[in-house]
Design an enzyme around this catalytic site. Sequence first.
Site, PDB file in Angstrom:
ATOM      1  N   TYR A  30       0.842  -1.193   0.000  1.00  0.00           N
ATOM      2  CA  TYR A  30       0.000   0.000   0.000  1.00  0.00           C
ATOM      3  C   TYR A  30       0.880   1.246   0.000  1.00  0.00           C
ATOM      4  CZ  TYR A  30      -3.543  -3.521   0.812  1.00  0.00           C
ATOM      5  OH  TYR A  30      -4.339  -4.627   0.681  1.00  0.00           O
TER       6      TYR A  30
ATOM      7  N   LEU B 227       0.907 -17.255   9.973  1.00  0.00           N
ATOM      8  CA  LEU B 227       0.800 -18.693  10.218  1.00  0.00           C
ATOM      9  C   LEU B 227       1.166 -19.055  11.653  1.00  0.00           C
ATOM     10  CD1 LEU B 227       1.944 -20.438   6.909  1.00  0.00           C
ATOM     11  CD2 LEU B 227      -0.357 -19.943   7.736  1.00  0.00           C
TER      12      LEU B 227
END
Length: 388
Positions: free
Chosen positions: A211, A330
Amino acid sequence: MADDSPRPNPLSGPSHGGIADADHDREVPEIDLLSPLTIRGVTLRNRVVMSPMCQYSSEDGLANDWHLVHLGSRAVGGTALILVEATAVTPEGRISPADMGIWGDQHVEPLARIARFVKGQGAVAGIQLAHAGRKASCEPPWKGGASITAAGAGGWSVVGPSPIPFLDGDPVPEPLDEAGIEGIIDAFEAACRRALTAGFEVIEIHAAHGYLLHEFLSPLSNHRDDSYGGSLENRMRLVLGVAERLRGVMPEEYPLFVRISATDWVEGGWDIEQSVVLSQHLNGLGVDLIDVSSGALVPKAQIPVSKGYQVPFARRIKDEAGIMTGAVGLITEPGHANEIITAGNADLAFIGRELLRDPYWAIRAQHDLGGEPSWPVPYGYAVKRRMK
């Protein structure tokens, strides 16, 4: 600015381990996932953070009942810090037309409702402020995520550091001039002020995942030849300017976080060495914690995704920049999250998708790690105190 000293954990019940204190002949619990953490004047009841996760469920940027239940249920479930999803500081800074926003005063009260509820459950309410840059004006992911190029279809023009699209065929971003850059910094400041009015006690700047702020950092997306491009010092200028401005308007007792992508996973791109330097500068400006993610600047990066694959980046930044870090990516099992904290690899565990699967993940962590599960009062009388 942080107090890492062990103290009784209101959510963990009986002691869950410790070492002998020869001076006082008592047990001192080690720092682990269930230990509280005080950053400036804000105390988190444990080290579990709900990562900001876009819901693409707003209209005109407004929070609604979905967001209240989505975020509030994780506060009920024992998570210490609830971070509202990437919240756009301008309408053009949204990833999609359905993104959360905080560019106007009309956004304050719907967000304040969420902050009040989160705090009422013993959690801390935080918010991530963002601008999507060249990755703005897209469909929500379940509609394919393609760029919306026509204004009549709800799209808008995108901006960036340089005229380099994210994907071939995507709209070419309009390079921001220095007045436009100053306008972005102003928008982050105005958004921060609104977030404080809404009752948020932790502010996170989104400088990751391809971004706008990340686009300025990376030499792959920033080809400028002015004071915002070229050298590392210049490419860091916008991120540091936003951080300095926000730290200047935030109360001294409230923490400021920055999420970064520690590497682009592409040769010649942003990398961990540059991330350490950036983190050192952010530390000097009064940023309290680096939320360490990676990738998403370019679409074809080869990322070695595996259990805890970003944790080494958090450890290196923590050690070399002398700043607190959060580990993300994760992290699904309480035991693994606990190992990250006890090993000193990070100060907080940011949990994302696993909290979508299980809003009560933090309560399950209390059970798995030998603490007393702390169900909310309306549930506690009806459920067994020991989880099976």
